[in-house]
Design a protein around this motif. Structure first.
Motif, mmCIF file in Angstrom:
data_model
loop_
_atom_site.group_PDB
_atom_site.id
_atom_site.type_symbol
_atom_site.label_atom_id
_atom_site.label_comp_id
_atom_site.label_asym_id
_atom_site.label_seq_id
_atom_site.Cartn_x
_atom_site.Cartn_y
_atom_site.Cartn_z
ATOM 1 N N ARG A 51 -87.649 -72.909 -31.110
ATOM 2 C CA ARG A 51 -88.209 -73.383 -29.837
ATOM 3 C C ARG A 51 -88.734 -72.220 -28.993
ATOM 4 O O ARG A 51 -89.723 -72.358 -28.262
ATOM 5 C CB ARG A 51 -87.145 -74.158 -29.056
ATOM 6 C CG ARG A 51 -87.629 -74.749 -27.747
ATOM 7 C CD ARG A 51 -86.530 -75.553 -27.076
ATOM 8 N NE ARG A 51 -86.065 -76.637 -27.918
ATOM 9 C CZ ARG A 51 -86.674 -77.824 -28.003
ATOM 10 N NH1 ARG A 51 -87.773 -78.057 -27.312
ATOM 11 N NH2 ARG A 51 -86.205 -78.757 -28.798
ATOM 12 N N CYS A 52 -88.082 -71.067 -29.080
ATOM 13 C CA CYS A 52 -88.476 -69.906 -28.273
ATOM 14 C C CYS A 52 -89.327 -68.906 -29.064
ATOM 15 O O CYS A 52 -89.539 -67.770 -28.620
ATOM 16 C CB CYS A 52 -87.232 -69.209 -27.731
ATOM 17 S SG CYS A 52 -86.253 -70.246 -26.611
ATOM 18 N N VAL A 53 -89.813 -69.328 -30.225
ATOM 19 C CA VAL A 53 -90.649 -68.461 -31.064
ATOM 20 C C VAL A 53 -92.116 -68.750 -30.782
ATOM 21 O O VAL A 53 -92.514 -69.911 -30.613
ATOM 22 C CB VAL A 53 -90.339 -68.696 -32.561
ATOM 23 C CG1 VAL A 53 -91.284 -67.885 -33.449
ATOM 24 C CG2 VAL A 53 -88.888 -68.338 -32.860
ATOM 25 N N GLU A 54 -92.922 -67.711 -30.726
ATOM 26 C CA GLU A 54 -94.367 -67.894 -30.550
ATOM 27 C C GLU A 54 -94.917 -68.771 -31.676
ATOM 28 O O GLU A 54 -94.563 -68.585 -32.848
ATOM 29 C CB GLU A 54 -95.077 -66.544 -30.560
ATOM 30 C CG GLU A 54 -94.769 -65.660 -29.352
ATOM 31 C CD GLU A 54 -95.399 -66.189 -28.070
ATOM 32 O OE1 GLU A 54 -96.365 -66.975 -28.177
ATOM 33 O OE2 GLU A 54 -94.924 -65.821 -26.982
ATOM 34 N N GLU A 55 -95.785 -69.725 -31.330
ATOM 35 C CA GLU A 55 -96.302 -70.667 -32.324
ATOM 36 C C GLU A 55 -96.971 -69.961 -33.494
ATOM 37 O O GLU A 55 -96.934 -70.440 -34.632
ATOM 38 C CB GLU A 55 -97.272 -71.651 -31.666
ATOM 39 C CG GLU A 55 -97.704 -72.775 -32.580
ATOM 40 C CD GLU A 55 -98.474 -73.858 -31.848
ATOM 41 O OE1 GLU A 55 -98.979 -74.777 -32.523
ATOM 42 O OE2 GLU A 55 -98.563 -73.797 -30.587
ATOM 43 N N ALA A 56 -97.591 -68.820 -33.237
ATOM 44 C CA ALA A 56 -98.263 -68.065 -34.298
ATOM 45 C C ALA A 56 -97.279 -67.589 -35.372
ATOM 46 O O ALA A 56 -97.687 -67.257 -36.497
ATOM 47 C CB ALA A 56 -98.995 -66.864 -33.701
ATOM 48 N N GLU A 57 -95.964 -67.562 -35.032
ATOM 49 C CA GLU A 57 -94.950 -67.083 -35.969
ATOM 50 C C GLU A 57 -94.253 -68.214 -36.722
ATOM 51 O O GLU A 57 -93.421 -67.952 -37.594
ATOM 52 C CB GLU A 57 -93.892 -66.269 -35.209
ATOM 53 C CG GLU A 57 -94.424 -65.013 -34.532
ATOM 54 C CD GLU A 57 -94.760 -63.938 -35.540
ATOM 55 O OE1 GLU A 57 -94.165 -63.937 -36.629
ATOM 56 O OE2 GLU A 57 -95.633 -63.111 -35.240
ATOM 57 N N TRP A 58 -94.567 -69.454 -36.417
ATOM 58 C CA TRP A 58 -93.842 -70.573 -37.019
ATOM 59 C C TRP A 58 -93.984 -70.623 -38.533
ATOM 60 O O TRP A 58 -93.011 -70.840 -39.248
ATOM 61 C CB TRP A 58 -94.324 -71.893 -36.407
ATOM 62 C CG TRP A 58 -93.898 -72.097 -34.988
ATOM 63 C CD1 TRP A 58 -93.165 -71.221 -34.208
ATOM 64 C CD2 TRP A 58 -94.187 -73.219 -34.153
ATOM 65 N NE1 TRP A 58 -92.976 -71.737 -32.948
ATOM 66 C CE2 TRP A 58 -93.586 -72.960 -32.881
ATOM 67 C CE3 TRP A 58 -94.881 -74.401 -34.342
ATOM 68 C CZ2 TRP A 58 -93.672 -73.859 -31.816
ATOM 69 C CZ3 TRP A 58 -94.968 -75.303 -33.283
ATOM 70 C CH2 TRP A 58 -94.368 -75.041 -32.044
ATOM 71 N N ILE A 62 -87.949 -61.812 -36.116
ATOM 72 C CA ILE A 62 -88.783 -62.807 -35.438
ATOM 73 C C ILE A 62 -88.216 -63.058 -34.045
ATOM 74 O O ILE A 62 -87.176 -63.716 -33.896
ATOM 75 C CB ILE A 62 -88.850 -64.120 -36.239
ATOM 76 C CG1 ILE A 62 -89.395 -63.864 -37.647
ATOM 77 C CG2 ILE A 62 -89.712 -65.155 -35.505
ATOM 78 C CD1 ILE A 62 -89.480 -65.103 -38.512
ATOM 79 N N PRO A 63 -88.855 -62.547 -32.993
ATOM 80 C CA PRO A 63 -88.358 -62.723 -31.619
ATOM 81 C C PRO A 63 -88.206 -64.207 -31.250
ATOM 82 O O PRO A 63 -89.115 -65.001 -31.489
ATOM 83 C CB PRO A 63 -89.428 -62.053 -30.766
ATOM 84 C CG PRO A 63 -90.086 -61.073 -31.686
ATOM 85 C CD PRO A 63 -90.080 -61.729 -33.042
ATOM 86 N N GLY A 64 -87.061 -64.549 -30.704
ATOM 87 C CA GLY A 64 -86.834 -65.919 -30.251
ATOM 88 C C GLY A 64 -86.152 -66.811 -31.265
ATOM 89 O O GLY A 64 -85.647 -67.879 -30.911
ATOM 90 N N ALA A 65 -86.128 -66.404 -32.528
ATOM 91 C CA ALA A 65 -85.498 -67.224 -33.568
ATOM 92 C C ALA A 65 -83.982 -67.126 -33.460
ATOM 93 O O ALA A 65 -83.438 -66.068 -33.149
ATOM 94 C CB ALA A 65 -85.961 -66.786 -34.954
ATOM 95 N N MET A 66 -83.291 -68.243 -33.719
ATOM 96 C CA MET A 66 -81.836 -68.249 -33.652
ATOM 97 C C MET A 66 -81.267 -69.096 -34.777
ATOM 98 O O MET A 66 -81.753 -70.204 -35.043
ATOM 99 C CB MET A 66 -81.359 -68.810 -32.315
ATOM 100 C CG MET A 66 -79.850 -68.737 -32.137
ATOM 101 S SD MET A 66 -79.265 -69.599 -30.653
ATOM 102 C CE MET A 66 -79.388 -71.304 -31.171
ATOM 103 N N VAL A 67 -80.252 -68.571 -35.458
ATOM 104 C CA VAL A 67 -79.587 -69.311 -36.527
ATOM 105 C C VAL A 67 -78.233 -69.775 -36.020
ATOM 106 O O VAL A 67 -77.399 -68.970 -35.605
ATOM 107 C CB VAL A 67 -79.406 -68.442 -37.784
ATOM 108 C CG1 VAL A 67 -78.753 -69.264 -38.902
ATOM 109 C CG2 VAL A 67 -80.745 -67.883 -38.251
ATOM 110 N N GLU A 68 -78.020 -71.080 -36.036
ATOM 111 C CA GLU A 68 -76.779 -71.657 -35.535
ATOM 112 C C GLU A 68 -75.933 -72.156 -36.700
ATOM 113 O O GLU A 68 -76.411 -72.924 -37.549
ATOM 114 C CB GLU A 68 -77.087 -72.817 -34.584
ATOM 115 C CG GLU A 68 -75.861 -73.441 -33.959
ATOM 116 C CD GLU A 68 -76.214 -74.563 -32.992
ATOM 117 O OE1 GLU A 68 -75.329 -74.987 -32.229
ATOM 118 O OE2 GLU A 68 -77.385 -75.010 -32.993
#
Length: 224
Positions: free
Chosen positions: A104-111, A87-93
């Protein structure tokens, strides 16, 4: 901002309560005279520098109620990191005692797909729970502990829990800060201040539009 917080800490015991891990918060703030409560209050430590509030026994303050969950948190972190790679833009902290999946940086369609993937991983870990913040999913141990508990722990550690001459002030901008606002509301003592640009339901007593307004107030209060 650092100067403003340092000024407040010279007059009052001051803590930063965050969802991020305690070490990371300290690396941002870099003030040794503060109390730091990371991982949504599951990792609390007192000042490492002698402050003006020595009677508070700062050196003895340490609380880590979720230590037994560290191995499973690390395991889930590895699985979620692998899962989010698609998933482009996803980040696990990794926040030590909890995990944050930022979208926050993920396309809304991918939420929705992101949420399903996170829940699918957690299906195998019934002792962990999932909560939602501002464009972030939080994975935490299923224990009775949140920022409100952290606030109560700090007040008790400081010797302020039963005192009527103490006025706690808690300022926050996240949904998870509502637990601390509720504690003050139930105490009938002190105030919670929500920082938000938009009207929303809250247990806070007051609101500010942005952090800069708080720092202006802090400078006035410490000057007077």
């Amino acid at each position: 901002m650092r100067d403003a917080v340092r000024g407040v800490a010279q007059h009052f015991p001051t803590a930063i309560v965050s969802g991020r891990c305690r070490d990371k918060v300290f690396s941002f703030v870099k003030l040794e005279e503060l109390y730091y409560a990371g991982s949504h209050g599951m990792d609390i430590k007192g000042p490492t520098k002698v402050s003006n509030h020595k009677s508070t026994q700062a050196d003895e303050v340490l609380c880590q109620p979720a230590t037994e969950f560290l191995p499973v948190i690390q395991e889930v972190h590895e699985k979620l990191t692998a899962k989010m790679e698609s998933i482009p833009g996803a980040m696990v902290e990794n926040n030590k005692f909890c995990l944050s999946v930022h979208f926050r940086c993920v396309e809304e369609a991918e939420w929705d797909a992101l949420g399903r993937d996170v829940k699918a991983v957690l299906d195998d870990y019934p002792k962990l729970c999932l909560t939602k913040g501002r464009k972030v999913l939080e994975v935490r141990p299923s224990i009775e502990w949140n920022k409100g508990h952290a606030l109560k722990f700090l007040l008790k550690s400081l010797g302020y829990a039963e005192r009527v001459d103490v006025f706690p002030i808690y300022i926050g901008d996240d949904r998870t800060d509502e637990d601390a606002f509720k504690v003050l509301q139930n105490m009938g003592q002190g105030i919670g201040i929500l920082v938000t640009k938009f009207p929303k339901e809250t247990s806070a007593s007051y609101s500010l539009r942005e952090p800069a307004e708080y720092f202006m107030l802090s400078k006035v209060s410490t000057a007077s």
